[in-house]
Design an enzyme around this catalytic site. Sequence first.
Site, short mmCIF file in Angstrom:
data_model
loop_
_atom_site.label_atom_id
_atom_site.label_comp_id
_atom_site.label_asym_id
_atom_site.label_seq_id
_atom_site.Cartn_x
_atom_site.Cartn_y
_atom_site.Cartn_z
N LYS A 1 -65.41 84.98 -7.85
CA LYS A 1 -64.57 83.79 -8.00
C LYS A 1 -65.28 82.78 -8.89
O LYS A 1 -66.51 82.80 -8.90
CB LYS A 1 -64.21 83.17 -6.66
CG LYS A 1 -65.33 82.98 -5.63
CD LYS A 1 -66.55 82.16 -5.82
CE LYS A 1 -66.63 80.79 -6.30
NZ LYS A 1 -68.04 80.25 -6.36
N TYR B 1 -62.97 76.99 -2.57
CA TYR B 1 -62.94 77.34 -1.14
C TYR B 1 -62.02 76.39 -0.37
O TYR B 1 -61.33 76.81 0.56
CB TYR B 1 -64.34 77.30 -0.53
CG TYR B 1 -65.24 78.38 -1.06
CD1 TYR B 1 -65.14 79.68 -0.58
CD2 TYR B 1 -66.19 78.12 -2.04
CE1 TYR B 1 -65.96 80.69 -1.06
CE2 TYR B 1 -67.02 79.12 -2.52
CZ TYR B 1 -66.90 80.40 -2.03
OH TYR B 1 -67.70 81.40 -2.52
P1 NAD Z 1 -76.73 82.97 -11.60
O1 NAD Z 1 -76.91 82.02 -12.71
O2 NAD Z 1 -77.75 82.99 -10.53
O3 NAD Z 1 -76.59 84.46 -12.17
C1 NAD Z 1 -75.86 84.74 -13.32
C2 NAD Z 1 -76.43 85.98 -14.00
O4 NAD Z 1 -75.71 86.21 -15.20
C3 NAD Z 1 -77.92 85.82 -14.39
O5 NAD Z 1 -78.61 86.97 -13.99
C4 NAD Z 1 -77.88 85.71 -15.89
O6 NAD Z 1 -79.01 86.25 -16.51
C5 NAD Z 1 -76.64 86.53 -16.23
N1 NAD Z 1 -76.04 86.20 -17.53
C6 NAD Z 1 -75.57 87.11 -18.39
N2 NAD Z 1 -75.11 86.54 -19.51
C7 NAD Z 1 -75.31 85.22 -19.36
C8 NAD Z 1 -75.06 84.11 -20.19
N3 NAD Z 1 -74.48 84.24 -21.39
N4 NAD Z 1 -75.39 82.89 -19.72
C9 NAD Z 1 -75.94 82.73 -18.51
N5 NAD Z 1 -76.21 83.76 -17.68
C10 NAD Z 1 -75.91 85.00 -18.10
O7 NAD Z 1 -75.28 82.71 -10.99
P2 NAD Z 1 -74.71 83.17 -9.58
O8 NAD Z 1 -74.88 82.06 -8.62
O9 NAD Z 1 -75.23 84.49 -9.21
O10 NAD Z 1 -73.15 83.23 -9.91
C11 NAD Z 1 -72.57 84.31 -10.62
C12 NAD Z 1 -71.08 84.40 -10.28
O11 NAD Z 1 -70.94 84.64 -8.89
C13 NAD Z 1 -70.28 83.13 -10.56
O12 NAD Z 1 -69.00 83.48 -11.02
C14 NAD Z 1 -70.18 82.45 -9.22
O13 NAD Z 1 -69.03 81.65 -9.09
C15 NAD Z 1 -70.13 83.64 -8.29
N6 NAD Z 1 -70.69 83.33 -6.97
C16 NAD Z 1 -69.94 83.62 -5.88
C17 NAD Z 1 -70.42 83.35 -4.62
C18 NAD Z 1 -69.60 83.70 -3.41
O14 NAD Z 1 -69.95 83.27 -2.32
N7 NAD Z 1 -68.53 84.49 -3.55
C19 NAD Z 1 -71.66 82.75 -4.46
C20 NAD Z 1 -72.42 82.47 -5.60
C21 NAD Z 1 -71.92 82.77 -6.85
#
Ligand code: NAD
Length: 389
Positions: free
Chosen positions: A146, A232
């Site tokens: 999401k 949420y």
């Molecule tokens: P994060 O920044 O920790 O991880 C993102 C990953 O994408 C990193 O490993 C990064 O290296 C990679 N990436 C690849 N191309 C990239 C670019 N061009 N720029 C930046 N990063 C790049 O983020 P996250 O917290 O893991 O979130 C990722 C997704 O998951 C989002 O869509 C977020 O909304 C979703 N999320 C959902 C929940 C949930 O409870 N359902 C919780 C956290 C995050």
Amino acid sequence: MSTPVHSRASRRDFLRTLSLGAGATLAGGAGLAQPLSWLAGNPVAERKLGVALVGLGNYSTGQLAPALQQTTFCQLASIVTGSPAKAAQWQKQYKLPTGNCYDYKTFDRITDNPAIDIVYVVLPNALHAEYVVRAAQAGKHVICEKPMATSVADARRMIAAMEKAGKKLSIGYRLHFEPHNQVMMRLGQKQAYGTIKHLAADNGFKFGAGSTPWRVNKQLSGGGPLMDMGIYCLQGCLYTKGQVPIAVTAHFTPETGTGYFKEVEAGVNWQLRFADGAVADCRTSYAENMQGRLRADATNGWLELEPAFGYGGLAGRTSKNDGLLNLPNINQQAAQMDDFAQCILLNKPTRVPGEMGLRDVQLLEAIYRAAETGQSVSTKDVVQLIDRM
Ligand code: NAD
């Protein structure tokens, strides 16, 4: 690579678990209409479905990969990362064969890898569309985090690609598999406390130096806390009321435009209006820590969750001191991924389909439009999909 399911539980147990999980849907809650013995000859059921995690950031590292160690019907089979160091570390930690590790350029080669059944897109929001479409073209089922997309056009494109591929698409809406939120949904929709007249929800955290920078980069995030945490609140109000709103008003909070928040809102307060006159007041913020709350006031009582949206420690209460008390906190991500694996194995629809993701992106866009214009925005043309348990 794939662990035979019967190495952890007997084949009979496996089939029984499948039938218990799916029986209500298949047979309308009255037990199983037909035996699932056909699965015995199904090669897919011979092993856990393989999941490829695309993007090894905080959510994949802290939640999804550990959850995949607890799932019954799927397992971590593959990783997609731009970092060779991360690939090496994950490969070692999770005993992944080199052939199952991809980067963003070699990603499309997953089409030739039968160990991968499901691609789970866990990238910054604006990248979801590209990787879901590429996964569809590779012939894989998909879970997309999401918010599904940063535009309605992208969400529609993703659904079309998955339909063309004939594969299933679900959104990472873990709370649909979480007991407190499920009971809230059921009690609200059954009107157990009467007609819901008012809802309130909030969710947020203080964005700071340790936070991931893409979240305040509009090109990558599509927006601020509304896309991240506010979704949420939006969902909670919809699934508790059991209706899609007809209009929305909104305003950005005063920190917007300052500090980190030059490109995305620092916070937004919005109000949903439902056809029967009920109203939902919601708040989300990157400038304030909020515990996460979902409350409904109805004609004969009230019900609420607080904390409502976290990974654990959720708690609920009602005016009748029943219903939401003493529910278990479970591994939400494991439940969510196992449910999707069962949807694939039993060819049944997911409760959190791409159309639900599209509906929510339509509503998020309406909230932004309302905040930008100061006008009430009609949401009558939004996908009319009601969340069900
Ligand atoms: P994060 O920044 O920790 O991880 C993102 C990953 O994408 C990193 O490993 C990064 O290296 C990679 N990436 C690849 N191309 C990239 C670019 N061009 N720029 C930046 N990063 C790049 O983020 P996250 O917290 O893991 O979130 C990722 C997704 O998951 C989002 O869509 C977020 O909304 C979703 N999320 C959902 C929940 C949930 O409870 N359902 C919780 C956290 C995050």
